[in-house]
Design a protein around this motif. Structure first.
Motif, PDB file in Angstrom:
ATOM      1  N   GLU A  55       0.754  -1.179   0.000  1.00  0.00           N
ATOM      2  CA  GLU A  55       0.003   0.212  -0.124  1.00  0.00           C
ATOM      3  C   GLU A  55       0.689   1.194   0.118  1.00  0.00           C
ATOM      4  O   GLU A  55       1.769   1.350   0.863  1.00  0.00           O
ATOM      5  N   ALA A  56       0.684   2.201  -0.727  1.00  0.00           N
ATOM      6  CA  ALA A  56       1.358   3.329  -0.913  1.00  0.00           C
ATOM      7  C   ALA A  56       0.753   4.237   0.355  1.00  0.00           C
ATOM      8  O   ALA A  56      -0.201   4.200   0.535  1.00  0.00           O
ATOM      9  N   SER A  57       1.821   4.969   0.566  1.00  0.00           N
ATOM     10  CA  SER A  57       1.532   5.963   1.855  1.00  0.00           C
ATOM     11  C   SER A  57       0.393   7.025   1.465  1.00  0.00           C
ATOM     12  O   SER A  57       0.152   7.481   0.272  1.00  0.00           O
ATOM     13  N   PRO A  58      -0.215   7.708   2.416  1.00  0.00           N
ATOM     14  CA  PRO A  58      -1.207   8.600   2.051  1.00  0.00           C
ATOM     15  C   PRO A  58      -0.812   9.763   1.377  1.00  0.00           C
ATOM     16  O   PRO A  58      -1.646  10.428   0.716  1.00  0.00           O
ATOM     17  N   THR A  59       0.579  10.183   1.611  1.00  0.00           N
ATOM     18  CA  THR A  59       1.023  11.517   0.712  1.00  0.00           C
ATOM     19  C   THR A  59       1.588  11.083  -0.715  1.00  0.00           C
ATOM     20  O   THR A  59       2.138  11.948  -1.017  1.00  0.00           O
ATOM     21  N   PHE A  60       1.436   9.726  -0.945  1.00  0.00           N
ATOM     22  CA  PHE A  60       1.985   9.455  -2.406  1.00  0.00           C
ATOM     23  C   PHE A  60       1.556  10.383  -3.422  1.00  0.00           C
ATOM     24  O   PHE A  60       2.601  10.920  -4.117  1.00  0.00           O
ATOM     25  N   GLU A  61       0.329  10.525  -3.720  1.00  0.00           N
ATOM     26  CA  GLU A  61      -0.083  11.353  -4.860  1.00  0.00           C
ATOM     27  C   GLU A  61       0.413  13.025  -4.634  1.00  0.00           C
ATOM     28  O   GLU A  61       0.959  13.436  -5.527  1.00  0.00           O
ATOM     29  N   ARG A  63       3.112  13.767  -3.063  1.00  0.00           N
ATOM     30  CA  ARG A  63       4.438  14.022  -3.296  1.00  0.00           C
ATOM     31  C   ARG A  63       4.666  14.037  -4.806  1.00  0.00           C
ATOM     32  O   ARG A  63       5.621  14.482  -5.418  1.00  0.00           O
ATOM     33  N   PHE A  64       3.997  13.066  -5.311  1.00  0.00           N
ATOM     34  CA  PHE A  64       4.148  13.088  -7.010  1.00  0.00           C
ATOM     35  C   PHE A  64       3.775  14.154  -7.634  1.00  0.00           C
ATOM     36  O   PHE A  64       4.839  14.809  -8.438  1.00  0.00           O
ATOM     37  N   HIS A  65       2.848  15.081  -7.353  1.00  0.00           N
ATOM     38  CA  HIS A  65       2.484  16.152  -8.102  1.00  0.00           C
ATOM     39  C   HIS A  65       3.483  17.420  -7.468  1.00  0.00           C
ATOM     40  O   HIS A  65       3.629  18.096  -8.779  1.00  0.00           O
ATOM     41  N   ARG A  67       6.813  16.718  -7.111  1.00  0.00           N
ATOM     42  CA  ARG A  67       7.865  16.261  -8.227  1.00  0.00           C
ATOM     43  C   ARG A  67       7.569  16.933  -9.486  1.00  0.00           C
ATOM     44  O   ARG A  67       8.447  17.238 -10.230  1.00  0.00           O
TER      45      ARG A  67
END
Lengths: 156, 198
Positions: A55-61, A63-65, A67
């Motif tokens: 499971e990805a962490s809650p902040t995955f999206e 942090r992607f945006h 980057r």
């Protein structure tokens, strides 16, 4: 009797053509060894289906945006820098790129399969105009590839 | 070929619609983390790799051609990226250190795997099974590993795996079979008793 064990996984995955499936099922009906192997593989497949997924962490999206935004800012900054440079660069680039492409073809034709694989694996070099700026000599296959595509990059 | 809504989003993104790219990321981003984790056994690193994959996708949108299904296009970028990561050797070295830590394969009670509720014992067992699978994956040859992950763990059809790995369906069939046989041997101790002995 030959045992078609190499077909068993595809059989369990529903990936055999109807005729091959029917043939295998006819064999399974009379072969306890193949039935046992089928059951062993089926249990393994069932077990693997229970494997929990990471499971990805809650902040995955988020942090992607962040980057992506940073990368786009950097791309814009570099494009702005290139646009301010001496226009002669823009006149010379297509010609240089053509010459480099010709050289690249010659070099590349003689290259080993290892080099082709290397180039394929470093496709991202083609995508970064900034990489071109750091190329001083055609020493390595990826340098050749970058310069060979300079014209495309300039046109972006 | 059936309509591919993701391909339509990718084409919209090619035409300049950033919201189409966001929709693709929202749909596939987290699945990509799970996929990358099969290769690196480290969720934080898998998140970075999954993000890298989407950054590459963002940069290389112009290369997308609708002839390829979007999913196979995405998995191809991801497979190459993860395999490159492994080739760099960074994770091979780290795995050695982890193995030295003795976290490996303690005997477990296979019966605890049955059922849906996640008791602490079941979570422990799932974790042990996960480690055993990751150790198996680390031992498989590169292409076998990729085919196994795509077909067995990600649920892609053989023809989709063949597209991703740019090989033939018979080759995928062979790769997946050999890896599944290896898994049957490696995971024998996790099988429920009546199935393991039948």
């Amino acid at each position: 009797m030959s045992h078609p064990t190499s077909e068993l996984t595809a059989y369990l995955d529903g990936a055999l053509a109807p005729a091959a499936r029917a043939e295998l099922e006819a064999h399974l009906a009379v072969c306890p060894a193949c039935r046992a192997e089928r059951d062993r593989l089926a249990s393994t497949i069932g077990l693997l289906a229970q494997l929990p997924r990471a499971e990805a962490s809650p902040t995955f999206e988020q942090r992607f945006h962040a980057r992506l935004a940073a990368e786009r800012t950097e791309r814009t900054r570099r494009r702005g820098f290139l646009d301010r440079r001496d226009p002669i660069w823009r006149w010379l680039a297509p010609g240089l790129a053509g010459a480099a492409a010709a050289a690249a073809v010659v070099i590349h034709m003689g290259a080993e399969r290892r080099d082709e694989r290397f180039l394929a694996e470093h496709l991202d070099l083609f995508e970064n105009y900034e990489m071109v700026e750091s190329v001083d000599a055609l020493e390595r296959p990826e340098d050749v590839a970058v310069v060979a595509h300079l014209q495309d990059l300039v046109g972006r | 070929m059936a309509p591919d809504p993701d391909a339509a989003l990718m084409l919209a993104f090619q035409a300049g619609d950033e919201s189409a790219f966001r929709a693709l990321f929202e749909k596939h981003g987290r699945a990509m983390v799970a996929f990358c984790n099969h290769f690196v056994r480290d969720v934080a690193r898998a998140e970075e790799l999954a993000q890298d994959v989407f950054l590459k996708l963002h940069r290389s949108a112009a290369r997308y051609r609708q002839a390829a299904r979007f999913k196979t296009f995405l998995y191809r970028i991801a497979s190459n990226h993860c395999l490159n990561e492994l080739r760099r050797g960074e994770y091979a070295a780290r795995r050695e250190v982890e193995r030295g830590g003795g976290a490996g394969s303690e005997p477990v009670d296979p019966d605890a795997l049955a059922g849906g509720a996640a008791s602490p014992e079941e979570l422990l067992l799932a974790s042990a099974l996960g480690r055993a699978v990751q150790e198996l994956l680390a031992r498989l040859p590169e292409k076998q590993r990729a085919a196994f992950v795509l077909a067995r763990l990600e649920g892609l059809a053989y023809d989709e795996v063949a597209d991703v790995l740019e090989t033939t369906v018979p080759a995928v069939k062979s790769l997946v079979h050999r890896a599944t046989v290896a898994a049957a041997t490696a995971l024998a101790s996790y099988m429920p008793a009546e199935e393991a002995t039948s």
